[in-house]
Design an enzyme around this catalytic site. Structure first.
Site, PDB file in Angstrom:
ATOM      1  N   HIS A  33       4.470   8.611   9.350  1.00 21.92           N
ATOM      2  CA  HIS A  33       4.823   9.372   8.159  1.00 21.92           C
ATOM      3  C   HIS A  33       3.946  10.594   7.953  1.00 21.92           C
ATOM      4  CE1 HIS A  33       1.612   7.634   5.482  1.00 21.92           C
ATOM      5  NE2 HIS A  33       1.729   6.607   6.284  1.00 21.92           N
ATOM      6  N   ASP A  54       3.731  12.162   4.833  1.00 22.15           N
ATOM      7  CA  ASP A  54       3.240  12.259   3.454  1.00 22.15           C
ATOM      8  C   ASP A  54       1.890  11.559   3.337  1.00 22.15           C
ATOM      9  OD1 ASP A  54       4.762   9.814   3.894  1.00 22.15           O
ATOM     10  OD2 ASP A  54       4.511   9.376   1.760  1.00 22.15           O
ATOM     11  N   ASP A  94      -4.394   8.109   7.952  1.00 24.05           N
ATOM     12  CA  ASP A  94      -3.148   7.589   7.360  1.00 24.05           C
ATOM     13  C   ASP A  94      -2.283   8.715   6.855  1.00 24.05           C
ATOM     14  OD1 ASP A  94      -1.213   6.086   6.110  1.00 24.05           O
ATOM     15  OD2 ASP A  94      -2.466   5.524   4.416  1.00 24.05           O
ATOM     16  N   GLU A 131       6.583   7.426   2.679  1.00 27.77           N
ATOM     17  CA  GLU A 131       6.015   6.103   2.968  1.00 27.77           C
ATOM     18  C   GLU A 131       5.067   5.663   1.864  1.00 27.77           C
ATOM     19  OE1 GLU A 131       3.592   2.906   4.684  1.00 27.77           O
ATOM     20  OE2 GLU A 131       2.896   4.793   3.832  1.00 27.77           O
ATOM     21  N   GLU A 132       4.320   6.608   1.310  1.00 26.48           N
ATOM     22  CA  GLU A 132       3.305   6.261   0.320  1.00 26.48           C
ATOM     23  C   GLU A 132       3.897   5.958  -1.052  1.00 26.48           C
ATOM     24  OE1 GLU A 132       0.594   5.447   1.239  1.00 26.48           O
ATOM     25  OE2 GLU A 132      -0.063   6.595   2.962  1.00 26.48           O
ATOM     26  N   ASP A 189       0.299   3.068  12.216  1.00 22.34           N
ATOM     27  CA  ASP A 189      -0.050   3.298  10.815  1.00 22.34           C
ATOM     28  C   ASP A 189      -0.874   2.153  10.241  1.00 22.34           C
ATOM     29  OD1 ASP A 189      -0.103   4.529   8.359  1.00 22.34           O
ATOM     30  OD2 ASP A 189       1.879   3.832   7.746  1.00 22.34           O
ATOM     31  N   HIS A 226      -6.634   6.102   2.132  1.00 28.92           N
ATOM     32  CA  HIS A 226      -6.479   6.157   0.667  1.00 28.92           C
ATOM     33  C   HIS A 226      -7.810   6.320  -0.060  1.00 28.92           C
ATOM     34  CE1 HIS A 226      -2.234   4.163   0.555  1.00 28.92           C
ATOM     35  NE2 HIS A 226      -2.431   4.830   1.667  1.00 28.92           N
TER      36      HIS A 226
END
Ligand SMILES: [Zn+2]
Length: 473
Positions: A88, A90, A119, A153-154, A177, A446
């Site tokens: 992903h 995003d 990520d 995805e997030e 991921d 994150h």
């Protein structure tokens, strides 16, 4: 075919890989509905990141497709059968406290720092270069390989739902991921919003010292909120209340402060962000603030909200308070992450919660229990998002092939892992998560100062290149 030195092939392209990575990571591809439009359903910057990858692939001579800005793919190879690599473009918002600007990628001590480095934009670029290497080596493939690029995805995975409504499901695939070696089991995921409406009757009869004006924390349900703020008004002793805040902060060893404004006291707590799949490893600023506020005489409406948080969520990261605690031997314990909080006096109030449950759990039962629990506080569940648990048979050729590749390149045993995080593997009929984080390495997804070690990025690229070749040859 003579033996290919995959790592050598990656090293030849190291500078190019890092340069492209940095360009890609400079795009602030955070969900932004305010700039959404045709071809950019999740905002302008996410669309730009998707376009960046597709343009790059086109320039390198790949077939590409942009599916209305929801997702896209880069394709190589021949044959009917499809092998998918799902990543992903995003990223989650940057948050506070970075050493270098989160969207100005920087290499320090062999680590590439940027939001998305780990990520999942770094790994996306690794998977892309892996496919590029297979193509540039002119290796014959009997299957088509698609690097499928998601954009949501997030948040809600609307990208993959849309993509697979329009495009074929790969026979098998992996997503770069998560962690190496191979993740073949993932917990079920439930995101929900618990909402309450203002109770005007209760408010009118209120004669409390303090009134909760607002309470706010968190940006994403899958992150531990590192910042919480509440404003309290009323006729109580402000000096005494400020002292109480200081005492609490000191006893609990939490950072924060209380500040007087015209007609209210503002209280700010600072916590530590972490991925929502391990809520106990962060410091949830909102839960701590609610814990403090339980001792303050509040208006009934505000008190109800704070009591709900304390009774159902504080000290309940494994579902103890919601009475949904359970575990199995495939994925371990159920977890509960209260990620976003919102309260405004006289308006709707809510908590958004992320629950990750074992493969053996019955999700309908879980929801019913939560529904009953929050009903005691006049609240109900809305905005429900559910992803069932995922499991891939260890004897499937996908797993035996990836194991072989991993063991050849690292010399380590390819153990099978289970996680609480939801990866794209679960949108595949047959899929696993495969890297990029090597065992024992620090997980910074994150978090502030997110990074990937350059060496590991290169190692992962080599592993992906061989994996693509072995799965599609
Ligand atoms: Zn990710």
């Amino acid at each position: 075919m003579s033996q290919i030195n995959w790592h050598e092939e990656v090293l030849k392209r190291k500078e190019e890989l890092l340069a492209k990575c940095k360009e890609f990571l400079s795009i602030e591809s955070v969900l932004d509905e305010s700039t959404a439009g045709a071809g950019a359903p999740f905002g302008r910057k996410i669309a730009e990141a998707l376009e960046y990858m597709l343009n790059l692939a086109e320039q390198d001579g790949f077939k590409t497709l942009n599916v209305d800005g929801y997702a896209g793919h880069v394709e190589y190879g021949d044959g009917n059968e499809l092998v998918g690599i799902l990543s992903h473009v995003d990223v989650v918002p940057a948050g506070e406290g970075w050493t270098s600007p989160p969207f100005s990628p920087e290499i320090r001590d062999g680590k590439l720092y940027a939001r998305g480095a780990l990520d999942d934009k770094g790994p996306t670029m690794a998977a892309y270069f892996a496919l590029k290497i297979v193509k540039e080596l002119g290796l014959p493939l009997s299957k088509r390989v698609r690097l499928i690029l998601g954009t949501d995805e997030e948040s809600h995975w609307r990208c993959m739902m849309y993509y697979f409504e329009h495009e074929d499901m790969p026979a098998m695939g992996f997503t770069p991921d998560a962690d190496f070696p191979i993740i073949n089991a993932e917990k079920g995921l439930v995101d929900l919003k618990v909402v309450g409406l203002p109770d005007h009757e209760a408010e009118q009869s209120a004669e409390a010292e303090w009134t909760l004006i607002d309470f706010e924390a968190g940006q994403r349900v899958n992150m531990v909120p590192d910042f919480a703020i509440a404003r309290i008004g009323g006729d109580g002793d402000v000096f005494e209340l400020k002292e109480k805040v200081q005492d609490f902060l000191l006893t609990r060893r939490i950072q924060g402060y209380a500040e007087e404004a015209d007609d209210h006291l503002k209280i700010v707590f600072k916590g530590r962000s972490h991925h929502g799949s391990e809520p106990d490893k962060g410091l949830n600023a909102a839960l701590e603030l609610a814990r403090f506020m339980e001792s303050i005489p509040l208006d009934p409406y505000g008190a109800n909200y704070i009591r709900m948080i304390n009774s159902l969520l504080v000290d309940g990261f494994f579902g103890e308070k919601l009475t949904i605690a359970m575990e199995d031997d495939k994925v371990g314990k159920l977890t509960v992450n209260p990620g976003v909080f919102g309260y405004k006096k006289g308006d709707q109030h809510f908590v958004r919660i992320n629950v990750r449950y074992p493969i053996s759990a019955d999700s309908d039962d879980l929801l019913k229990i939560i529904e009953n629990k929050v009903a005691d506080y006049g609240m109900k569940i809305t905005d429900l998002n559910h992803l069932p648990a995922h499991y891939c048979d260890p004897d499937h050729p996908l797993i035996t092939t990836l194991s072989k590749v991993y063991e050849e390149q690292t010399g380590e045993k390819a153990r099978l892992l289970a996680i609480g995080g939801g990866t794209y593997a679960r949108v595949l009929d047959t899929g696993v998560a495969f890297g990029p984080l090597f065992p024992g390495k620090e997980e910074t997804a994150h978090q502030k100062d997110e990074y990937i070690e350059v060496e590991d990025l290169l190692k992962a690229t080599a592993i992906y290149a061989q994996a693509i070749y072995e799965l599609a040859k």
